[in-house]
Design a protein around this motif. Sequence first.
Motif, PDB file in Angstrom:
ATOM      1  N   PHE A  69     -25.769 -42.951  38.055  1.00 29.92           N
ATOM      2  CA  PHE A  69     -26.192 -41.804  38.854  1.00 29.92           C
ATOM      3  C   PHE A  69     -24.942 -40.979  39.107  1.00 29.92           C
ATOM      4  O   PHE A  69     -23.953 -41.488  39.636  1.00 29.92           O
ATOM      5  CB  PHE A  69     -26.809 -42.275  40.178  1.00 29.92           C
ATOM      6  N   ILE A  70     -24.947 -39.722  38.698  1.00 29.19           N
ATOM      7  CA  ILE A  70     -23.776 -38.861  38.841  1.00 29.19           C
ATOM      8  C   ILE A  70     -24.116 -37.810  39.893  1.00 29.19           C
ATOM      9  O   ILE A  70     -24.829 -36.851  39.617  1.00 29.19           O
ATOM     10  CB  ILE A  70     -23.401 -38.192  37.499  1.00 29.19           C
ATOM     11  N   ALA A  71     -23.652 -38.012  41.096  1.00 29.24           N
ATOM     12  CA  ALA A  71     -23.967 -37.112  42.203  1.00 29.24           C
ATOM     13  C   ALA A  71     -23.059 -35.896  42.174  1.00 29.24           C
ATOM     14  O   ALA A  71     -21.856 -36.010  41.890  1.00 29.24           O
ATOM     15  CB  ALA A  71     -23.814 -37.847  43.529  1.00 29.24           C
ATOM     16  N   GLY A  72     -23.632 -34.726  42.429  1.00 29.89           N
ATOM     17  CA  GLY A  72     -22.840 -33.510  42.489  1.00 29.89           C
ATOM     18  C   GLY A  72     -23.713 -32.297  42.711  1.00 29.89           C
ATOM     19  O   GLY A  72     -24.937 -32.380  42.678  1.00 29.89           O
ATOM     20  N   ASP A  73     -23.077 -31.170  42.920  1.00 34.93           N
ATOM     21  CA  ASP A  73     -23.752 -29.895  43.160  1.00 34.93           C
ATOM     22  C   ASP A  73     -23.860 -29.152  41.832  1.00 34.93           C
ATOM     23  O   ASP A  73     -22.845 -28.699  41.288  1.00 34.93           O
ATOM     24  CB  ASP A  73     -22.947 -29.089  44.175  1.00 34.93           C
ATOM     25  N   SER A  74     -25.058 -28.995  41.316  1.00 34.28           N
ATOM     26  CA  SER A  74     -25.244 -28.359  40.011  1.00 34.28           C
ATOM     27  C   SER A  74     -24.877 -26.877  40.012  1.00 34.28           C
ATOM     28  O   SER A  74     -24.745 -26.276  38.958  1.00 34.28           O
ATOM     29  CB  SER A  74     -26.687 -28.543  39.524  1.00 34.28           C
ATOM     30  N   LEU A  75     -24.701 -26.281  41.177  1.00 32.47           N
ATOM     31  CA  LEU A  75     -24.279 -24.878  41.260  1.00 32.47           C
ATOM     32  C   LEU A  75     -22.768 -24.743  41.409  1.00 32.47           C
ATOM     33  O   LEU A  75     -22.239 -23.639  41.407  1.00 32.47           O
ATOM     34  CB  LEU A  75     -24.992 -24.175  42.416  1.00 32.47           C
ATOM     35  N   ASP A  76     -22.066 -25.861  41.515  1.00 33.64           N
ATOM     36  CA  ASP A  76     -20.613 -25.863  41.658  1.00 33.64           C
ATOM     37  C   ASP A  76     -19.987 -25.944  40.271  1.00 33.64           C
ATOM     38  O   ASP A  76     -20.133 -26.955  39.579  1.00 33.64           O
ATOM     39  CB  ASP A  76     -20.180 -27.057  42.511  1.00 33.64           C
ATOM     40  N   PRO A  77     -19.288 -24.897  39.827  1.00 34.99           N
ATOM     41  CA  PRO A  77     -18.737 -24.904  38.474  1.00 34.99           C
ATOM     42  C   PRO A  77     -17.692 -25.994  38.228  1.00 34.99           C
ATOM     43  O   PRO A  77     -17.409 -26.305  37.075  1.00 34.99           O
ATOM     44  CB  PRO A  77     -18.143 -23.504  38.302  1.00 34.99           C
ATOM     45  N   THR A  78     -17.143 -26.593  39.286  1.00 35.66           N
ATOM     46  CA  THR A  78     -16.216 -27.700  39.043  1.00 35.66           C
ATOM     47  C   THR A  78     -16.976 -28.974  38.673  1.00 35.66           C
ATOM     48  O   THR A  78     -16.407 -29.892  38.104  1.00 35.66           O
ATOM     49  CB  THR A  78     -15.301 -27.970  40.258  1.00 35.66           C
ATOM     50  N   PHE A  79     -18.275 -29.008  38.964  1.00 36.80           N
ATOM     51  CA  PHE A  79     -19.115 -30.155  38.598  1.00 36.80           C
ATOM     52  C   PHE A  79     -19.902 -29.864  37.321  1.00 36.80           C
ATOM     53  O   PHE A  79     -19.998 -30.708  36.429  1.00 36.80           O
ATOM     54  CB  PHE A  79     -20.072 -30.491  39.749  1.00 36.80           C
ATOM     55  N   LEU A  80     -20.494 -28.679  37.241  1.00 33.53           N
ATOM     56  CA  LEU A  80     -21.269 -28.272  36.067  1.00 33.53           C
ATOM     57  C   LEU A  80     -20.929 -26.818  35.758  1.00 33.53           C
ATOM     58  O   LEU A  80     -21.485 -25.899  36.347  1.00 33.53           O
ATOM     59  CB  LEU A  80     -22.767 -28.437  36.311  1.00 33.53           C
ATOM     60  N   GLU A  81     -19.994 -26.640  34.839  1.00 34.96           N
ATOM     61  CA  GLU A  81     -19.530 -25.302  34.483  1.00 34.96           C
ATOM     62  C   GLU A  81     -20.513 -24.632  33.532  1.00 34.96           C
ATOM     63  O   GLU A  81     -20.844 -25.191  32.489  1.00 34.96           O
ATOM     64  CB  GLU A  81     -18.170 -25.394  33.810  1.00 34.96           C
ATOM     65  N   PRO A  82     -21.001 -23.435  33.877  1.00 38.17           N
ATOM     66  CA  PRO A  82     -21.853 -22.705  32.933  1.00 38.17           C
ATOM     67  C   PRO A  82     -21.003 -22.242  31.744  1.00 38.17           C
ATOM     68  O   PRO A  82     -19.966 -21.613  31.922  1.00 38.17           O
ATOM     69  CB  PRO A  82     -22.355 -21.509  33.732  1.00 38.17           C
ATOM     70  N   VAL A  83     -21.438 -22.600  30.557  1.00 38.58           N
ATOM     71  CA  VAL A  83     -20.780 -22.161  29.327  1.00 38.58           C
ATOM     72  C   VAL A  83     -21.869 -21.676  28.380  1.00 38.58           C
ATOM     73  O   VAL A  83     -23.026 -22.072  28.504  1.00 38.58           O
ATOM     74  CB  VAL A  83     -19.951 -23.291  28.656  1.00 38.58           C
ATOM     75  N   PRO A  84     -21.518 -20.830  27.420  1.00 38.30           N
ATOM     76  CA  PRO A  84     -22.536 -20.387  26.463  1.00 38.30           C
ATOM     77  C   PRO A  84     -23.123 -21.580  25.706  1.00 38.30           C
ATOM     78  O   PRO A  84     -22.426 -22.579  25.477  1.00 38.30           O
ATOM     79  CB  PRO A  84     -21.765 -19.465  25.520  1.00 38.30           C
ATOM     80  N   PRO A  85     -24.390 -21.501  25.319  1.00 38.06           N
ATOM     81  CA  PRO A  85     -24.989 -22.589  24.546  1.00 38.06           C
ATOM     82  C   PRO A  85     -24.197 -22.823  23.256  1.00 38.06           C
ATOM     83  O   PRO A  85     -23.715 -21.889  22.623  1.00 38.06           O
ATOM     84  CB  PRO A  85     -26.392 -22.079  24.221  1.00 38.06           C
ATOM     85  N   PHE A  86     -24.051 -24.074  22.901  1.00 35.94           N
ATOM     86  CA  PHE A  86     -23.339 -24.429  21.681  1.00 35.94           C
ATOM     87  C   PHE A  86     -24.223 -24.158  20.470  1.00 35.94           C
ATOM     88  O   PHE A  86     -25.437 -24.308  20.533  1.00 35.94           O
ATOM     89  CB  PHE A  86     -22.919 -25.897  21.732  1.00 35.94           C
ATOM     90  N   THR A  87     -23.614 -23.768  19.366  1.00 34.36           N
ATOM     91  CA  THR A  87     -24.367 -23.445  18.158  1.00 34.36           C
ATOM     92  C   THR A  87     -24.132 -24.444  17.030  1.00 34.36           C
ATOM     93  O   THR A  87     -24.865 -24.430  16.052  1.00 34.36           O
ATOM     94  CB  THR A  87     -24.010 -22.032  17.657  1.00 34.36           C
ATOM     95  N   VAL A  88     -23.108 -25.270  17.161  1.00 34.79           N
ATOM     96  CA  VAL A  88     -22.845 -26.321  16.166  1.00 34.79           C
ATOM     97  C   VAL A  88     -22.669 -27.630  16.909  1.00 34.79           C
ATOM     98  O   VAL A  88     -22.200 -27.649  18.048  1.00 34.79           O
ATOM     99  CB  VAL A  88     -21.602 -26.020  15.297  1.00 34.79           C
ATOM    100  N   PRO A  89     -23.039 -28.747  16.271  1.00 38.82           N
ATOM    101  CA  PRO A  89     -22.862 -30.043  16.933  1.00 38.82           C
ATOM    102  C   PRO A  89     -21.392 -30.275  17.295  1.00 38.82           C
ATOM    103  O   PRO A  89     -20.491 -29.798  16.600  1.00 38.82           O
ATOM    104  CB  PRO A  89     -23.346 -31.050  15.888  1.00 38.82           C
ATOM    105  N   PRO A  90     -21.157 -31.000  18.380  1.00 38.93           N
ATOM    106  CA  PRO A  90     -19.777 -31.247  18.799  1.00 38.93           C
ATOM    107  C   PRO A  90     -19.022 -32.076  17.766  1.00 38.93           C
ATOM    108  O   PRO A  90     -19.610 -32.886  17.049  1.00 38.93           O
ATOM    109  CB  PRO A  90     -19.937 -32.007  20.117  1.00 38.93           C
TER     110      PRO A  90
END
Length: 179
Positions: free
Chosen positions: A23-44
Motif C-alpha cells: 500500500f503506497i500512501a500519498g496525495d495523488s495531487l502532490d507532484p512530489t508523489f505523482l508527477e504529471p508527465v506526458p503519456p509515454f509513446t514507447v515502452p520503457p
Amino acid sequence: MLALWDHGYRLFKDTPEKFPVPFIAGDSLDPTFLEPVPPFTVPPSTAAPALSSVKRLSELHSHVSAIQLSAVFHLFDEEKQLHLARALAGLLSPVPGSMILGWHAGQEEKGFKEGPKRADGSTMQIFCHSPQSWKDLWDGVVFPKGTVRVEAELTELTGGPPRPEGLSILKLVWSVTRL
C-alpha cells in the motif's frame, strides 16, 4: 488506510506473502508523489521497479498496465480532475490494451451539481462530467487525439445511504484504453 488493507487480507483470505502488493500512501495531487508527465509513446527501456521498493507513484511512470479508480474524480473541481487525469496518464504503459477504468458522479451535461449536505447544513457543489466531455478530456486533451479508446456511459447509482424520494444520482462508468 492500512487497516482497510488488513481487512482486505481477511476478506479474501490472503496474506502479505500470497499477495505481496504494498500500500503506497500519498496525495495523488502532490507532484512530489505523482508527477504529471506526458503519456509515454514507447515502452520503457528499463524494467519496472520492485513494488516493495516504491515510495512514490512517479517511480511507476509508463509501467502500469491497469489502473482502477472509482468514486474519486467527482471529489475535485474541473482543474484538479484534469491534473489527476494527466498524472494517471503518465503512469499508464504505452502498450496497446493498457487501461484506466472506474466510475464517479456524472450528469447529462458537464458542470456543477448539488452534492451532499455538509455538517454545517450547506450543500457541497461537485463538478461532474458528461459522457461526451469525459471522452473529449481523455481523447485529445490528456492523450493525443486517436491514441486511446474512451467508453463512458451514465447509469443510476444504486445502494448507499437512503436518498430523498425521487432523487437519483447518476454515475459515469468509464474506461480509457491505449490503442
